[in-house]
Design an enzyme around this catalytic site. Sequence first.
Site, mmCIF file in Angstrom:
data_model
loop_
_atom_site.group_PDB
_atom_site.id
_atom_site.type_symbol
_atom_site.label_atom_id
_atom_site.label_comp_id
_atom_site.label_asym_id
_atom_site.label_seq_id
_atom_site.Cartn_x
_atom_site.Cartn_y
_atom_site.Cartn_z
ATOM 1 N N PHE A 129 42.712 0.549 41.385
ATOM 2 C CA PHE A 129 43.814 0.987 42.237
ATOM 3 C C PHE A 129 45.141 0.780 41.523
ATOM 4 O O PHE A 129 45.346 -0.244 40.858
ATOM 5 C CB PHE A 129 43.877 0.160 43.529
ATOM 6 C CG PHE A 129 42.660 0.208 44.396
ATOM 7 C CD1 PHE A 129 42.545 1.144 45.410
ATOM 8 C CD2 PHE A 129 41.632 -0.716 44.223
ATOM 9 C CE1 PHE A 129 41.429 1.170 46.236
ATOM 10 C CE2 PHE A 129 40.511 -0.702 45.042
ATOM 11 C CZ PHE A 129 40.407 0.251 46.050
ATOM 12 N N ASP A 130 46.060 1.718 41.693
ATOM 13 C CA ASP A 130 47.462 1.446 41.442
ATOM 14 C C ASP A 130 47.967 0.610 42.617
ATOM 15 O O ASP A 130 47.290 0.500 43.654
ATOM 16 C CB ASP A 130 48.223 2.768 41.326
ATOM 17 C CG ASP A 130 49.712 2.569 41.080
ATOM 18 O OD1 ASP A 130 50.088 1.554 40.460
ATOM 19 O OD2 ASP A 130 50.499 3.425 41.523
ATOM 20 N N GLY A 131 49.148 0.031 42.474
ATOM 21 C CA GLY A 131 49.679 -0.812 43.536
ATOM 22 C C GLY A 131 50.633 -0.074 44.459
ATOM 23 O O GLY A 131 50.267 0.362 45.551
ATOM 24 N N PHE A 243 42.575 5.236 41.677
ATOM 25 C CA PHE A 243 43.490 5.782 42.674
ATOM 26 C C PHE A 243 44.932 5.585 42.215
ATOM 27 O O PHE A 243 45.346 4.463 41.922
ATOM 28 C CB PHE A 243 43.283 5.095 44.028
ATOM 29 C CG PHE A 243 41.952 5.386 44.656
ATOM 30 C CD1 PHE A 243 41.749 6.548 45.379
ATOM 31 C CD2 PHE A 243 40.896 4.495 44.518
ATOM 32 C CE1 PHE A 243 40.520 6.821 45.965
ATOM 33 C CE2 PHE A 243 39.663 4.756 45.099
ATOM 34 C CZ PHE A 243 39.472 5.925 45.821
#
Length: 270
Positions: A129-131, A243
């Site tokens: 995941f990106d943040g 993502f």
Amino acid sequence: MMVNAELRQLYPDSDELFEIVLMTNNDAKVGVRLLNSINHYELTTDKFCMMGGQSPIGFLKAYMTNLYLSEDEEKVTEAISQGIACGRCLARRGDSSLITCCNGIAAATMFTAGNVENQLSDTQLRVAFDGDGVLFSDESQIVFNNHGLDSFHENEERLKNQPLQQGLLKYFLEALVKLQNKFDKSQMCPIKTYLVTSRSEVEAGARVHKTLQSWGLKIDQFMFLAGKPKGPPLQKIQPHIFFEDDMKHINLVRELGIITAHVPYGINNM
């Protein structure tokens, strides 16, 4: 799926498993061809939803969907809109604008990898995941985009004890962690999660850690890249899906063979 196989072995009577539903606006007449294709490619699909020309988005909640993936950006946007409609808007402190937090359906637009073919694990599901704009809201990204890096770091230091608002993928991470917690520490968990963010851990990492702690959620590995390219660590991780809300990053990592999902949310998509 290897995750379900291990869960069934540990908890044969449990219904808490991954369930894959194929949703399409195609007519039921194409069902045989779909089944033949699924068998040919040895895919795992538990249920079918064929809408005969209508959009399947209205049935996502009926199937208790945690995550909707599609190559059709319009359908993804429609799914997100459904989730936001049942969410809540929270005012940002010191700002009259609003942050929209989704309590509904996580959705993302799938992009196939480039010409590079990576070797994905067949014993462990790896999700990256990106943040900001993905797991978290875009509240800090707005500061960075509008006022620059120094203001972003000042903002994160000032608010380091205030958790970030949730992003669209928070509830999907929640579902993954719930499954992870079924495995004790003596077992190798067949699910592994990663945070791959452009943030610097020194200047902007504390708020990330405290946010996850406040949610009662965990990430297995953190990659704070301080603005460095995301491609090299993702090549090392070899995630089954990554993502990301910023198409600039997606276009770069796709060329390295990374399967990506675009989250069309927040300031990076305006």
